[in-house]
Enzyme design. Structure first.
Site, PDB file in Angstrom:
ATOM      1  N   LYS A  94      82.083 -17.372  41.722  1.00 43.85           N
ATOM      2  CA  LYS A  94      83.398 -18.006  41.864  1.00 43.85           C
ATOM      3  C   LYS A  94      83.459 -19.402  41.243  1.00 43.85           C
ATOM      4  O   LYS A  94      84.510 -19.829  40.775  1.00 43.85           O
ATOM      5  CB  LYS A  94      83.788 -18.097  43.349  1.00 43.85           C
ATOM      6  N   GLU A 116      93.783 -19.817  47.484  1.00 45.03           N
ATOM      7  CA  GLU A 116      93.748 -18.839  48.563  1.00 45.03           C
ATOM      8  C   GLU A 116      92.305 -18.386  48.686  1.00 45.03           C
ATOM      9  O   GLU A 116      91.534 -18.493  47.731  1.00 45.03           O
ATOM     10  CB  GLU A 116      94.641 -17.644  48.231  1.00 45.03           C
ATOM     11  N   SER A 383      76.690 -10.746  42.328  1.00 45.56           N
ATOM     12  CA  SER A 383      77.722 -11.787  42.201  1.00 45.56           C
ATOM     13  C   SER A 383      77.616 -12.911  43.215  1.00 45.56           C
ATOM     14  O   SER A 383      78.126 -14.003  42.982  1.00 45.56           O
ATOM     15  CB  SER A 383      79.104 -11.148  42.267  1.00 45.56           C
TER      16      SER A 383
END
Lengths: 401, 272
Positions: A94, A116, A383
């Site tokens: 991210k 969000e 990830s």
């Protein structure tokens, strides 16, 4: 006809029939401004140098490719390689995107960041970059998710962000996105909305993909230098689909590389308790783009379920919808139980605690490996790391920590 | 003639301003919708907007969000809404009805089928909040069926877009008074007046103003320069407190009467 996948989206933000800009009129102009600013910056050598510097010195790139030898041996099929995005600063892919969007925000002169978040990883990554640039940060998070991701909520607060509970609708990620969009439409003059996945209206699916595409570019070069060839298959988990498109994108025109996305099949697709938008949804319009959505016959978006909060989303990035329809990628479901089994398998055989989201990819990688020869290579995007999920896993197994 | 066009022509010749109440379909009670529509026209509504509930109403504030959630919990969908409108049309053949909502329920219903069913029920216009001008091709069926596509204009709309919209505008244009969500309290009359003047300089299509209009005073102030005033959240909030279908009708009458009076007093003063 061969499709050149590097040409998408078109100037309207469309990936074939998907994508586009489906928002209220008030946001049309701000989105056009964002597209113009981003299009200028993405080709600006100074911006690229700034971004590369941050990715290297702040995020910790490049992330290694790790050969999971014990795991591969145990399975007895293809070799499983892991792209270690879990080793990035803040523990997931991210940050690749938030570092990039924060730089865009600063270039546009915005002083306030909103985001969000579902599992909290994107919220943490947004709070992190906002702190570093001295920008105000507000994170919208479903009340249900706040309850199940308390550690990430506290991390965001430690980083100086304000976490706003969202109590409308199903009180999860999709509602947090609605609420962030409402904030943006209200405060559009000074506020930059950092969307965390490859969804939303154009240019977000393109911009978020571009910032995550460093994963695949790096992996492609690493494969060539370390293994002398490209992998036979790529596997990544797909919620909104940002880590998946990040890995896949550099390989889309390599027709010999098989591409597989693992969606959250929850308790099984047949039970209806899942979040497999591509495997079980239909084309519709949600959160500013046309894509596959999970909805009923009245067009109402339905509740999703996954053990992993980061995959618990009833839509999916429009580029994945396009890749599904063209057949370039396959999307399959992995159940909660399969993901948990893979989580434990990886922990015990390789000493890596994977995020529950990424455990879906590991589970699919294991499945694929079983049916392939030992000299084949499967590259799985790991990830994120699993520290945030320890409480969830303990609770499922009847333990309280 | 489309009922929207007929109604605005009639208002223009009478030098009156249109009062446009918005209700969220099925709220407060699915059984009382038809009676509520009649109560609205009896209290001076010139055109009625009916909100189609959606699970993810990104442009709406808490009042309309909650109204949608209540209606969805009672199973309200397009089929029922068309039924109520058809019932209303049995006795009211002149009051224009505009459906306002989000794209996904229409997309899933199917554009052709939606247009067919809506016209059959007596719908005159459709406003799809998340379907801007550029994405309009898919909804061509709406205009082909004789209904008006109502476009939103916003304070952020660029001059070039505004020109394009004014060219395509039919029925009326709905100007969003401020950058924000429905029901917020951010109305700046001077800014709205300026925008409406800019729109009217480009098109003869009537201009309605909505978002943030709450009462007789704000409605009358807007009506000094706009052709129509839309009142949504304040009405929906009033209706939400009604304990029965009858009470909802009474509440609607009590709410609209002073607003109608203020609009008519304004028109009379203007005419004098």
């Amino acid at each position: 006809m061969t499709i050149d996948y590097s040409h998408y989206p078109d100037s309207h933000g469309r990936f074939g029939d998907y994508g586009g800009i489906y928002v209220a009129e008030t946001l049309i102009e701000p989105l056009a401004e964002l597209t113009a600013a981003y299009t200028r910056l993405r080709d600006d050598p100074a911006f690229i140098a700034e971004l590369d510097h941050d990715l290297k010195h702040y995020v910790g790139r490049p992330s290694p490719i790790y050969h999971a030898q014990r795991l591969s041996k145990k399975i007895g099929g293809a070799q499983i390689l892991l792209k270690r995005e879990d080793l990035n600063h803040t523990g997931a892919h991210k940050i690749n995107n938030t570092v990039g969007q924060a730089l865009v925000a600063r270039h546009m002169g915005k002083t306030r960041i909103i985001a969000e978040t579902g599992a909290g990883q994107h919220g943490v990554a947004s709070a992190t970059v906002a702190a570093r640039l001295g920008l105000e940060c507000v994170v919208y998070m479903g009340a249900t998710d706040i309850e199940r991701q308390k550690i990430n909520v506290y991390r965001m607060k430690l980083l100086g962000a304000q976490v706003v509970p969202v109590t409308s609708g199903s009180k999860t990620l999709k509602d947090a996105l609605n609420e962030a969009m409402r904030d943006w439409v209200t405060n559009v003059a000074d506020t930059f909305y950092i969307i965390g996945t490859v969804a939303g209206p154009h240019p977000y699916p393109m911009m978020v993909r571009d910032f995550n595409a460093v994963v695949g570019r790096e992996a492609r070069a690493q494969m060539q230098s370390e293994y002398g060839r490209l992998p036979d298959a790529l596997v990544a988990c797909v919620g909104g689909g940002s880590n998946a498109i990040g890995l896949f994108h550099a390989f889309l025109n390599d027709a010999d590389v098989r591409i597989v996305g693992a969606e959250a099949a929850g308790e099984g697709i047949a039970t209806g308790h899942h979040a497999a938008s591509l495997a079980a949804g239909r084309p519709g319009v949600l959160h500013g783009n046309r894509t596959y959505v999970l909805c009923d016959d009245n067009g109402q978006i339905t509740q999703t379920h996954s053990v992993s909060a980061g995959l618990d989303y009833p839509g999916v990035g429009p580029e994945h919808a396009f890749l599904k329809d063209t057949g370039r990628a396959q999307y399959v479901g992995i159940t909660d139980d399969e993901a948990l089994a893979a989580f434990h398998e990886l922990a015990l055989s390789e000493g890596i605690l994977a995020a529950l989201e990424s455990s879906h990819a590991v589970a699919q990688g294991i499945k694929l490996a079983r049916g392939m020869e030992k000299d084949k290579l499967i590259l799985v995007n790991l990830s994120g790391r699993g520290d945030k999920d320890v409480h969830t896993i303990a609770a499922r197994e009847g333990l309280s920590l | 003639m489309n009922r929207i066009d007929a109604r605005f022509a009639q208002l223009k010749s009478a030098s009156r301003k249109a009062l446009v109440p918005f209700i969220s379909a099925g709220d407060p009670s699915p059984d009382g919708v038809v009676a509520l529509l009649h109560a609205l026209t009896e209290s001076g509504a010139d055109l009625i907007e009916i909100g189609v509930p959606f699970s993810d109403p990104m442009a709406d504030g808490p009042v309309i969000q909650h109204a949608s959630e209540r209606a969805l919990a009672k199973g309200v969908g397009l089929a029922q809404i068309f039924g109520w409108i058809a019932e209303f049309r049995k006795t009211d053949t002149t009051t224009p009805i505009v459906l306002m909502g989000y794209l996904n329920p229409v997309e899933i219903h199917g554009y052709e089928r939606f247009a067919h069913d809506a016209v059959g029920a007596g719908v005159d216009g459709v406003l799809l909040v998340d379907c801007p001008l550029e994405e309009s091709q898919a909804v061509g069926a709406i205009e082909a069926a004789g209904m008006r596509r109502i476009f939103l204009t916003a304070p952020t709309t660029s001059a070039a877009r505004l020109a394009a919209m004014c060219e395509k505008a039919r029925g009326f244009l709905y100007h969003v008074a401020f950058a924000g969500i429905t029901g917020a309290n951010r109305l700046s009359l001077d800014a709205v007046r300026e925008r409406v003047a800019a729109i009217k300089a480009r098109t003869a299509t009537p201009v309605a103003v909505g978002f943030g209009v709450r009462d007789a005073d704000s409605a009358a102030a807007i009506a000094r320069f706009a052709d129509a005033v839309v009142i949504g959240s304040a009405l929906v909030e009033t209706l939400a407190g009604a304990g029965s279908a009858q009470a909802a009708c009474d509440a609607a009458r009590a709410f609209l009467a002073p607003i109608r009076a203020a609009l008519d007093a304004g028109s009379a003063a203007h005419a004098a």
